[in-house]
Scaffold this motif. Structure first.
Motif: not given
Lengths: 259, 304
Positions: B148-155
């Motif tokens: 979830a953290r890795a998706l925080i920047n809408d990658p």
């Protein structure tokens, strides 16, 4: 392999600073006890106890002499602890830097944020000491508030070398060397407890190369009253130590983490 | 075919005398799941770190999103999510705070952060645990929070280094379904793994790496078809010697690993017939999988 590129500091450093502030806020109770308790003990114990025998030093009550010195040395130890134990914890066992480095931030930003945080903690300890000293009646007027930006700068000065130690450390025990060989000697010889001009001349020359000497020389008149001896030199030395040590720390942390 | 999202040519990494990545070439197509499969020490993690600009390259050229690396590493990382091999959640913060702090590293405006956190907590099935300390979470929950953290920047691109290592089967299946969802939404995934099942389920295309080289590249199906016969007959234990004897003259390629023997064949009929006549012999007949390709290409000796 070593990357000597000069660091660039960007706004991201503030995110790292803010992270540390938010953690600190959670543990604010013990932090405040530390900030007030330690200097209060020094001032009450040494200032009154020793002051009773010493009377005056450099034309001021010993308590005032000591308070204006302790404010500088406490900035040194606060920033040193933060720059070693806390920075090492975040860099190595906790892997916080590894997580941050997956964002657009770089080591330059992380260490700049850490350094600002060390300065902030030094300033907080300085404020606590000023309050204790004011309550004891040894603060000479409102100009003593200038001591706050000074201890912030002193925090930056000592954060850099501490981060260098973190970058080199294999474990926490390593930090004992730096405390015993560098921090404690400065605490003793740099004019916190007695004026430097009582030291042998040859030693004085050396002592003037040490950053704590300049921190004390700057803080003492601001807190206890009197003329600033050479404020420009003092500030230049403190800024110089901060800048050079920051650069070295960045290079060493790059070498450690960017492999 | 659109521009690849990542393009590497002669990508190379040396650590002193150790040649960790030996001039590899690959292209990662956009919107797919691309896997790096290989034993420990194959150079997978080093390759991922170079993609992110976290390890200096010793040679070759690399572009991500069409941007040259490592010069544009910051811009690349701003558009990428990273799930590291070992969780590095911030133990000083709660679940929700971890996401908020991480958002601040990307300079995401505060007003946008709260709805994103809510959405990601739901995605990771952690809404109930938003205020829990991270060290009170199970391994599977920590992994989900890391994703979830890795998706925080809408990658556009998510890089996962062994995303399910150390998880129990239930937790692993939850992670797989989340990663499939992500890919279905058009996010490009890159993952390293040494779990064949994971690679077969998730990866549209993969490379098999060993000793810093790419041994082959393709879809799991294509790799299986290219390297191994479609049928495998496996005999375990003491009886495996029988298989070797029986397999002679029936068009079988026999391989041995520790106490098992494997027969790879296009026509399993004859051998199966013989095995059925051997009373008390337990054998396994299965279609060939990625593991068979993997073992064939990387060898069967133990890696440490």
């Amino acid at each position: 392999m070593t990357n000597w590129r000069l660091p660039t500091v960007r706004r991201g450093a503030l995110a790292v600073w803010r992270r540390n502030l938010l953690v600190w806020r959670k543990l604010v109770g013990p932090a405040i006890v530390m900030n007030f308790g330690e200097p209060a003990l020094y001032l009450l114990g040494l200032g009154f106890g020793l002051g009773h025998f010493v009377g005056e030093m450099s034309g001021m009550p010993y308590l005032a002499f000591l308070a204006s010195g302790i404010i500088a040395s406490s900035a040194m130890t606060t920033a040193t602890f933060e720059g070693m134990y806390s920075v090492f914890t975040r860099m190595v066992p906790q892997r916080t830097y590894e997580a941050i480095l997956a964002s657009p931030l770089e080591i330059d930003d992380i260490l700049a944020g850490e350094m600002l945080w060390c300065g902030t903690k030094a300033a907080m300890s300085g404020i606590a000491i000023l309050i204790v000293a004011a309550l004891l009646g040894v603060v000479d007027g409102w100009q003593s508030l200038w001591a706050i930006p000074v201890v912030f700068l002193v925090g930056l000065t000592f954060a850099g070398p501490a981060m260098i130690m973190s970058a080199l450390a294999r474990n926490y025990d390593f930090f004992s060397y730096y405390f015993v060989l560098v921090i404690t000697p400065m605490f003793i010889v740099c004019g916190v407890f007695y004026p430097i001009d009582t030291l042998p001349e040859i030693v004085q020359g050396f002592v003037y190369l040490l950053p704590l000497t300049h921190a004390v020389e700057l803080a003492r008149p601001l807190v206890a009253g009197g003329e600033l001896a050479r404020p420009v030199t003092n500030v230049v030395v403190l800024v110089g130590y901060a800048a050079v040590s920051y650069y070295i720390a960045v290079v060493l942390v790059r070498r450690r983490l960017m492999v | 075919m659109s521009e690849p999202i990542i393009s590497a040519r002669g990508l190379d990494k040396r650590y002193g005398d150790f040649h960790a990545v030996q001039g590899i070439d690959f292209d990662v197509p956009r919107g797919r799941c691309f896997g790096f499969l290989g034993p420990n020490g194959a150079g997978k993690t080093t390759t991922l770190r170079m993609l992110l600009g976290l390890t200096p390259m010793s040679g070759g050229s690399l572009s991500v999103f069409g941007l040259p690396m490592p010069a544009e590493a910051r811009r690349v990382r701003a558009r990428t999510g990273v799930v590291p091999q070992a969780d590095n959640l911030d133990p000083d913060f709660t679940v929700a705070e971890n996401l908020a702090i991480y958002a601040s590293y990307f300079g995401i405006p505060r007003a946008e952060v709260a709805p994103r956190i809510e959405r990601l907590l739901a995605f990771a099935a952690l809404t109930e645990r938003a205020d829990a300390r991270t060290d009170s979470l199970s391994g599977g929950m920590q992994r989900r929070l890391t994703i979830a953290r890795a998706l925080i920047n809408d990658p556009e691109l998510v890089v996962l280094d062994e995303p399910t290592t150390g998880l129990d089967p239930q937790a692993r299946h939850v992670i797989w379904s989340r990663l499939s969802d992500l890919r279905d939404r058009g996010t490009t995934l890159i993952l390293t793994t040494h779990y064949m099942e994971e690679a077969e389920r998730l990866c549209d295309e993969l490379v098999i790496m060993d000793h810093g080289r790419i041994l082959d590249q393709g879809s799991p199906r294509a790799l299986i078809d290219r390297h191994v016969e479609p049928d495998v007959i496996e005999v375990r234990g003491e009886a495996s010697r029988h298989l070797i004897a029986l397999a002679e003259g029936v068009g079988c390629r026999v391989e041995q690993m520790s106490t098992s023997s494997y027969c790879y064949t296009r026509e399993p009929g004859a051998l199966l017939e013989k095995l059925r006549n051997e009373h008390g012999l337990t054998f396994l007949h299965r279609p060939a999988g990625l593991e068979d390709v993997f073992l064939k290409l990387t060898g069967r000796e133990l890696r440490d």
